[in-house]
Motif scaffolding. Structure first.
Motif, PDB file in Angstrom:
ATOM      1  N   GLU A 124       0.588  -1.354   0.190  1.00  0.00           N
ATOM      2  CA  GLU A 124       0.010  -0.087   0.032  1.00  0.00           C
ATOM      3  C   GLU A 124       0.959   1.193  -0.010  1.00  0.00           C
ATOM      4  O   GLU A 124       0.680   2.212  -0.725  1.00  0.00           O
ATOM      5  CB  GLU A 124      -0.990   0.018   1.153  1.00  0.00           C
ATOM      6  N   VAL A 125       1.881   1.122   0.637  1.00  0.00           N
ATOM      7  CA  VAL A 125       2.772   2.357   0.917  1.00  0.00           C
ATOM      8  C   VAL A 125       3.480   2.608  -0.418  1.00  0.00           C
ATOM      9  O   VAL A 125       3.668   3.911  -1.063  1.00  0.00           O
ATOM     10  CB  VAL A 125       3.904   2.110   2.082  1.00  0.00           C
ATOM     11  N   LEU A 126       3.829   1.644  -1.248  1.00  0.00           N
ATOM     12  CA  LEU A 126       4.597   1.786  -2.466  1.00  0.00           C
ATOM     13  C   LEU A 126       3.674   2.142  -3.416  1.00  0.00           C
ATOM     14  O   LEU A 126       4.127   2.708  -4.428  1.00  0.00           O
ATOM     15  CB  LEU A 126       5.389   0.293  -2.843  1.00  0.00           C
ATOM     16  N   ASP A 127       2.173   1.673  -3.437  1.00  0.00           N
ATOM     17  CA  ASP A 127       1.418   1.891  -4.195  1.00  0.00           C
ATOM     18  C   ASP A 127       1.090   3.514  -4.253  1.00  0.00           C
ATOM     19  O   ASP A 127       0.879   3.991  -5.299  1.00  0.00           O
ATOM     20  CB  ASP A 127      -0.066   1.214  -4.181  1.00  0.00           C
ATOM     21  N   ARG A 128       1.279   4.066  -2.929  1.00  0.00           N
ATOM     22  CA  ARG A 128       0.952   5.378  -2.794  1.00  0.00           C
ATOM     23  C   ARG A 128       2.074   6.233  -3.639  1.00  0.00           C
ATOM     24  O   ARG A 128       1.895   7.388  -4.261  1.00  0.00           O
ATOM     25  CB  ARG A 128       0.806   5.970  -1.528  1.00  0.00           C
ATOM     26  N   LEU A 129       3.087   5.672  -3.404  1.00  0.00           N
ATOM     27  CA  LEU A 129       4.456   6.244  -3.812  1.00  0.00           C
ATOM     28  C   LEU A 129       4.418   6.310  -5.593  1.00  0.00           C
ATOM     29  O   LEU A 129       4.647   7.306  -6.362  1.00  0.00           O
ATOM     30  CB  LEU A 129       5.524   5.696  -3.658  1.00  0.00           C
ATOM     31  N   THR A 130       3.956   5.387  -6.089  1.00  0.00           N
ATOM     32  CA  THR A 130       3.842   4.905  -7.596  1.00  0.00           C
ATOM     33  C   THR A 130       2.400   5.399  -8.015  1.00  0.00           C
ATOM     34  O   THR A 130       2.426   5.621  -9.508  1.00  0.00           O
ATOM     35  CB  THR A 130       4.358   3.565  -8.106  1.00  0.00           C
ATOM     36  N   GLY A 131       1.600   5.500  -7.342  1.00  0.00           N
ATOM     37  CA  GLY A 131       0.189   5.791  -7.890  1.00  0.00           C
ATOM     38  C   GLY A 131      -0.654   4.610  -8.469  1.00  0.00           C
ATOM     39  O   GLY A 131      -1.680   4.829  -9.250  1.00  0.00           O
ATOM     40  N   ALA A 132      -0.103   3.619  -8.296  1.00  0.00           N
ATOM     41  CA  ALA A 132      -0.717   2.151  -8.660  1.00  0.00           C
ATOM     42  C   ALA A 132      -2.017   1.946  -8.218  1.00  0.00           C
ATOM     43  O   ALA A 132      -1.819   2.110  -6.825  1.00  0.00           O
ATOM     44  CB  ALA A 132       0.532   1.094  -8.842  1.00  0.00           C
ATOM     45  N   VAL A 133      -2.965   1.489  -8.732  1.00  0.00           N
ATOM     46  CA  VAL A 133      -4.102   1.204  -8.208  1.00  0.00           C
ATOM     47  C   VAL A 133      -4.174  -0.530  -8.564  1.00  0.00           C
ATOM     48  O   VAL A 133      -4.111  -0.969  -9.673  1.00  0.00           O
ATOM     49  CB  VAL A 133      -5.337   1.750  -8.576  1.00  0.00           C
ATOM     50  N   HIS A 134      -4.607  -1.301  -7.492  1.00  0.00           N
ATOM     51  CA  HIS A 134      -4.817  -2.645  -7.767  1.00  0.00           C
ATOM     52  C   HIS A 134      -6.166  -3.021  -7.420  1.00  0.00           C
ATOM     53  O   HIS A 134      -6.666  -2.626  -6.383  1.00  0.00           O
ATOM     54  CB  HIS A 134      -3.913  -3.516  -6.924  1.00  0.00           C
ATOM     55  N   PRO A 135      -6.896  -4.003  -8.136  1.00  0.00           N
ATOM     56  CA  PRO A 135      -8.124  -4.280  -7.666  1.00  0.00           C
ATOM     57  C   PRO A 135      -8.154  -5.248  -6.519  1.00  0.00           C
ATOM     58  O   PRO A 135      -7.225  -5.805  -6.135  1.00  0.00           O
ATOM     59  CB  PRO A 135      -8.830  -5.147  -9.081  1.00  0.00           C
ATOM     60  N   ALA A 136      -9.216  -5.074  -5.589  1.00  0.00           N
ATOM     61  CA  ALA A 136      -9.172  -5.804  -4.380  1.00  0.00           C
ATOM     62  C   ALA A 136      -9.606  -7.211  -4.759  1.00  0.00           C
ATOM     63  O   ALA A 136     -10.377  -7.741  -5.559  1.00  0.00           O
ATOM     64  CB  ALA A 136     -10.269  -5.373  -3.555  1.00  0.00           C
ATOM     65  N   PRO A 137      -8.945  -8.305  -4.088  1.00  0.00           N
ATOM     66  CA  PRO A 137      -9.004  -9.753  -4.495  1.00  0.00           C
ATOM     67  C   PRO A 137     -10.678  -9.934  -4.220  1.00  0.00           C
ATOM     68  O   PRO A 137     -11.149  -9.424  -3.511  1.00  0.00           O
ATOM     69  CB  PRO A 137      -8.492 -10.678  -3.560  1.00  0.00           C
ATOM     70  N   ALA A 138     -11.159 -11.081  -4.744  1.00  0.00           N
ATOM     71  CA  ALA A 138     -12.610 -11.337  -4.821  1.00  0.00           C
ATOM     72  C   ALA A 138     -12.931 -11.882  -3.340  1.00  0.00           C
ATOM     73  O   ALA A 138     -12.271 -12.459  -2.763  1.00  0.00           O
ATOM     74  CB  ALA A 138     -12.929 -12.516  -5.521  1.00  0.00           C
ATOM     75  N   GLY A 139     -14.064 -11.141  -2.752  1.00  0.00           N
ATOM     76  CA  GLY A 139     -14.460 -11.445  -1.550  1.00  0.00           C
ATOM     77  C   GLY A 139     -13.895 -10.432  -0.343  1.00  0.00           C
ATOM     78  O   GLY A 139     -14.373 -10.589   0.645  1.00  0.00           O
ATOM     79  N   GLU A 140     -12.916  -9.876  -0.892  1.00  0.00           N
ATOM     80  CA  GLU A 140     -12.415  -8.708   0.170  1.00  0.00           C
ATOM     81  C   GLU A 140     -13.219  -7.600   0.176  1.00  0.00           C
ATOM     82  O   GLU A 140     -13.428  -6.854  -1.031  1.00  0.00           O
ATOM     83  CB  GLU A 140     -10.752  -8.587   0.045  1.00  0.00           C
ATOM     84  N   ARG A 141     -13.362  -7.048   1.303  1.00  0.00           N
ATOM     85  CA  ARG A 141     -14.220  -5.999   1.355  1.00  0.00           C
ATOM     86  C   ARG A 141     -13.314  -4.714   1.595  1.00  0.00           C
ATOM     87  O   ARG A 141     -12.125  -4.770   2.072  1.00  0.00           O
ATOM     88  CB  ARG A 141     -14.996  -5.742   2.691  1.00  0.00           C
ATOM     89  N   ARG A 142     -13.616  -3.446   1.241  1.00  0.00           N
ATOM     90  CA  ARG A 142     -12.765  -2.310   1.231  1.00  0.00           C
ATOM     91  C   ARG A 142     -12.826  -1.865   2.496  1.00  0.00           C
ATOM     92  O   ARG A 142     -13.802  -2.108   3.349  1.00  0.00           O
ATOM     93  CB  ARG A 142     -13.404  -1.164   0.264  1.00  0.00           C
ATOM     94  N   ARG A 143     -11.660  -1.282   3.062  1.00  0.00           N
ATOM     95  CA  ARG A 143     -11.547  -0.766   4.430  1.00  0.00           C
ATOM     96  C   ARG A 143     -11.911   0.604   4.356  1.00  0.00           C
ATOM     97  O   ARG A 143     -11.736   1.359   3.106  1.00  0.00           O
ATOM     98  CB  ARG A 143     -10.017  -1.049   5.201  1.00  0.00           C
ATOM     99  N   ALA A 144     -12.172   1.319   5.387  1.00  0.00           N
ATOM    100  CA  ALA A 144     -12.416   2.572   5.517  1.00  0.00           C
ATOM    101  C   ALA A 144     -11.485   3.459   5.456  1.00  0.00           C
ATOM    102  O   ALA A 144     -11.424   4.568   4.581  1.00  0.00           O
ATOM    103  CB  ALA A 144     -13.123   3.184   6.988  1.00  0.00           C
ATOM    104  N   GLY A 145     -10.077   3.055   5.514  1.00  0.00           N
ATOM    105  CA  GLY A 145      -8.955   4.129   5.288  1.00  0.00           C
ATOM    106  C   GLY A 145      -8.344   3.997   4.252  1.00  0.00           C
ATOM    107  O   GLY A 145      -7.201   4.592   3.900  1.00  0.00           O
TER     108      GLY A 145
END
Length: 117
Positions: free
Chosen positions: A66-87
């Motif tokens: 997540e930290v490295l995604d924030r640095l690079t701006g990459a967005v990955h889809p959530a795995p099936a069945g995983e709920r999004r977190r509030a943060g």
């Protein structure tokens, strides 16, 4: 004309001032969030917490991603069945943007049950 405009919009001056301050704060927060020194500090903190046993290796790996995604701006889809977190800011598992295609009828969209024309 400028004096008249200034007098008419004078009641909105506090709103414009607050808006300008909010923009400056947002810019500063984003620059700090993407600052490589802060990213490195967060990664080191994650490694320290994993070494101390405060978090598991899988939690550390997920947080590092997540930290490295924030640095690079990459967005990955959530795995099936995983709920999004509030943060997570709604980044993971979001739908693709809707693309509107020309309808050939002057930009009007056909209503359901009716033919365009």
């Amino acid at each position: 004309m400028d004096i008249l405009w200034t007098l008419l919009t004078l009641p909105y001056a506090p709103v414009r001032g607050v808006t300008a301050v909010v923009k400056v704060i947002a810019r500063e927060a984003e620059s700090r969030q993407r600052n490589p020194a802060n990213i490195r500090r967060e990664l080191e903190e994650l490694d320290r917490a994993a070494a101390a046993g405060e978090i598991t290796e899988s939690e550390r790996d997920r947080a590092q991603e997540e930290v490295l995604d924030r640095l690079t701006g990459a967005v990955h889809p959530a795995p099936a069945g995983e709920r999004r977190r509030a943060g997570d800011g709604g980044r993971r598992g979001t739908a693709a943007p809707v693309v509107r295609r020309p309808t050939g009828n002057g930009g009007r969209q056909a209503r359901p049950g009716r033919r365009a024309g």
